[in-house]
Design an enzyme around this catalytic site. Structure first.
Site, PDB file in Angstrom:
ATOM      1  N   TYR A  32      39.490  11.162  52.575  1.00  0.00           N
ATOM      2  CA  TYR A  32      39.816  12.435  53.217  1.00  0.00           C
ATOM      3  C   TYR A  32      39.690  13.606  52.255  1.00  0.00           C
ATOM      4  O   TYR A  32      39.524  13.419  51.049  1.00  0.00           O
ATOM      5  CB  TYR A  32      41.233  12.388  53.797  1.00  0.00           C
ATOM      6  CG  TYR A  32      42.335  12.511  52.761  1.00  0.00           C
ATOM      7  CD1 TYR A  32      42.646  11.445  51.920  1.00  0.00           C
ATOM      8  CD2 TYR A  32      43.037  13.695  52.611  1.00  0.00           C
ATOM      9  CE1 TYR A  32      43.652  11.570  50.963  1.00  0.00           C
ATOM     10  CE2 TYR A  32      44.048  13.827  51.649  1.00  0.00           C
ATOM     11  CZ  TYR A  32      44.343  12.756  50.833  1.00  0.00           C
ATOM     12  OH  TYR A  32      45.316  12.876  49.883  1.00  0.00           O
ATOM     13  N   LYS A 146      39.768   9.586  46.740  1.00  0.00           N
ATOM     14  CA  LYS A 146      40.734  10.267  47.605  1.00  0.00           C
ATOM     15  C   LYS A 146      40.821   9.453  48.903  1.00  0.00           C
ATOM     16  O   LYS A 146      40.249   9.803  49.932  1.00  0.00           O
ATOM     17  CB  LYS A 146      40.342  11.723  47.855  1.00  0.00           C
ATOM     18  CG  LYS A 146      41.578  12.594  48.178  1.00  0.00           C
ATOM     19  CD  LYS A 146      41.277  14.074  48.044  1.00  0.00           C
ATOM     20  CE  LYS A 146      42.448  14.917  48.471  1.00  0.00           C
ATOM     21  NZ  LYS A 146      43.552  14.999  47.500  1.00  0.00           N
ATOM     22  N   GLU A 178      49.586  12.098  36.952  1.00  0.00           N
ATOM     23  CA  GLU A 178      49.432  13.303  37.778  1.00  0.00           C
ATOM     24  C   GLU A 178      50.648  13.419  38.683  1.00  0.00           C
ATOM     25  O   GLU A 178      51.657  12.758  38.447  1.00  0.00           O
ATOM     26  CB  GLU A 178      48.120  13.235  38.579  1.00  0.00           C
ATOM     27  CG  GLU A 178      48.018  12.018  39.494  1.00  0.00           C
ATOM     28  CD  GLU A 178      46.734  11.974  40.328  1.00  0.00           C
ATOM     29  OE1 GLU A 178      46.134  13.025  40.594  1.00  0.00           O
ATOM     30  OE2 GLU A 178      46.356  10.857  40.729  1.00  0.00           O
ATOM     31  N   LEU A 202      43.151  11.517  40.356  1.00  0.00           N
ATOM     32  CA  LEU A 202      42.165  12.109  41.255  1.00  0.00           C
ATOM     33  C   LEU A 202      41.697  13.394  40.572  1.00  0.00           C
ATOM     34  O   LEU A 202      42.527  14.216  40.161  1.00  0.00           O
ATOM     35  CB  LEU A 202      42.838  12.400  42.607  1.00  0.00           C
ATOM     36  CG  LEU A 202      42.000  12.749  43.830  1.00  0.00           C
ATOM     37  CD1 LEU A 202      41.619  14.215  43.859  1.00  0.00           C
ATOM     38  CD2 LEU A 202      40.764  11.871  43.979  1.00  0.00           C
TER      39      LEU A 202
HETATM   40  C1  LIG Z   1      44.099  15.821  46.492  1.00  0.00           C
HETATM   41  C2  LIG Z   1      44.842  15.350  45.280  1.00  0.00           C
HETATM   42  C3  LIG Z   1      45.003  16.159  44.141  1.00  0.00           C
HETATM   43  C4  LIG Z   1      44.602  17.624  44.095  1.00  0.00           C
HETATM   44  O1  LIG Z   1      43.249  17.831  44.336  1.00  0.00           O
HETATM   45  P1  LIG Z   1      42.724  19.254  44.829  1.00  0.00           P
HETATM   46  O2  LIG Z   1      41.273  19.025  45.017  1.00  0.00           O
HETATM   47  O3  LIG Z   1      43.007  20.227  43.742  1.00  0.00           O
HETATM   48  O4  LIG Z   1      43.453  19.581  46.092  1.00  0.00           O
HETATM   49  C5  LIG Z   1      45.591  15.600  43.015  1.00  0.00           C
HETATM   50  N1  LIG Z   1      46.043  14.331  43.017  1.00  0.00           N
HETATM   51  C6  LIG Z   1      45.935  13.539  44.093  1.00  0.00           C
HETATM   52  C7  LIG Z   1      46.463  12.143  44.024  1.00  0.00           C
HETATM   53  C8  LIG Z   1      45.345  14.020  45.262  1.00  0.00           C
HETATM   54  O5  LIG Z   1      45.261  13.235  46.346  1.00  0.00           O
END
Ligand SMILES: *Cc1c(COP(=O)(O)O)cnc(C)c1O
Length: 283
Positions: A32, A146, A178, A202
């Site tokens: 997603y 993702k 993260e 991610l």
């Molecule tokens: C989506 C997400 C992010 C942030 O990604 P962006 O592209 O900046 O929105 C960071 N960590 C995880 C685990 C995510 O799913």
């Protein structure tokens, strides 16, 4: 009533039909994206759609549309729903087939779902900062995808929320990876630190934008992981995501970070980030 994009059609919310056999529903077997919309315009859409394709490729999921077509879908949803500020959510699952763990034989078409959601920038939190809670990172070893499989993130976020915190700061063997849906940064003696790109995080689009901004602003960066113990000693901590933008962290587990206010570097990056948003610059 809002339009959704399901299976190649723009459908009103009350007419949506999703198969009980969708593999997203059974297994979280899909990927997603969340793409921000400011003033009716998509922000970093190419980067998000490109990551959607990368995530899909990593799980051997064949995309039924081109990148251009999916950006077109996002644009049409914004238009049909008169969305000004908010985001487009888009997911792709491995389709609907009788429940068996292995991929369907014969293959079935992937199911693309997308919708829009209204929402404004979290300005209060961006100014005052937020509290986070440290949570052990129990997620799988392909956090670079993702994926719709979000149970590890769901449990971490819930644990943070139950403690009155906005986000979880995840750590694996004492090393900060993260947030549950955000990328974590620390600032020490003027140097910005964040976990390097690997299978354990991610690679956020907002993370990329912020690293680019650091480059433009001559702020030194070290893409080198830091420990949770080091996080407590940082001058500043912040996290990034599409919806959170650049979010100051003022406490971890109730312990004050720096002087307990939004840090100097964090604020600088927030201001620089806003200059990248065309609709804000026009105001
Ligand atoms: C989506 C997400 C992010 C942030 O990604 P962006 O592209 O900046 O929105 C960071 N960590 C995880 C685990 C995510 O799913």
């Amino acid at each position: 009533m809002a339009y959704y994009f399901i299976d190649g059609q723009f459908t009103k919310q009350d007419e949506i039909k999703i198969s009980i056999d969708d593999r997203g529903y059974y297994f979280g077997d899909g990927v997603y994206e969340v793409i921000k919309v400011y003033g009716g315009e998509l922000f970093t859409a190419e980067e998000h759609i490109s990551r959607l394709f990368t995530s899909a490729a990593k799980i051997n999921l064949a995309m039924p549309y081109s990148e251009e077509q999916l950006i077109g879908v996002a644009r049409e949803l914004i238009e049909r729903n008169n969305l000004l500020d908010g985001h487009v959510y888009m997911q792709v699952t491995r389709g609907a087939a009788a429940r068996q763990h292995h991929f369907p034989v014969p293959a079935v078409p992937a199911v693309v779902t997308a919708y829009t959601m209204e929402g404004s920038r979290p300005k209060e939190n961006m100014k005052n900062g937020v509290a986070v809670k440290s949570v052990e990172d129990i997620r799988w070893l392909r956090c670079d995808i993702k994926s719709l499989n979000l149970l590890g993130s769901v449990l971490a976020k819930e644990e943070a929320k139950a403690a009155g915190c906005e986000e979880a700061i995840l750590h694996r063997d004492g090393i900060v990876t993260e947030g549950s849906s955000t990328n974590m940064f620390g600032v020490k003696d003027g140097v910005v630190r964040t976990h390097p790109v690997s299978n354990l995080i991610l690679e956020g689009i907002t993370r990329q934008v912020v690293l680019q901004l650091c480059d433009e602003l001559n702020i030194p960066v070290e893409e080198k992981a830091f420990t949770l113990a080091e996080a407590f000693q940082m001058d500043e901590v912040f996290y990034t995501s599409t919806t959170a933008e650049v979010m100051p962290v003022i406490t971890i587990d109730g312990q004050t970070i720096g002087d307990g206010q939004r840090g100097e570097v964090t604020e600088k990056l927030q201001k620089a980030f806003a200059t990248k948003i065309p609709s804000l610059c026009k105001q």
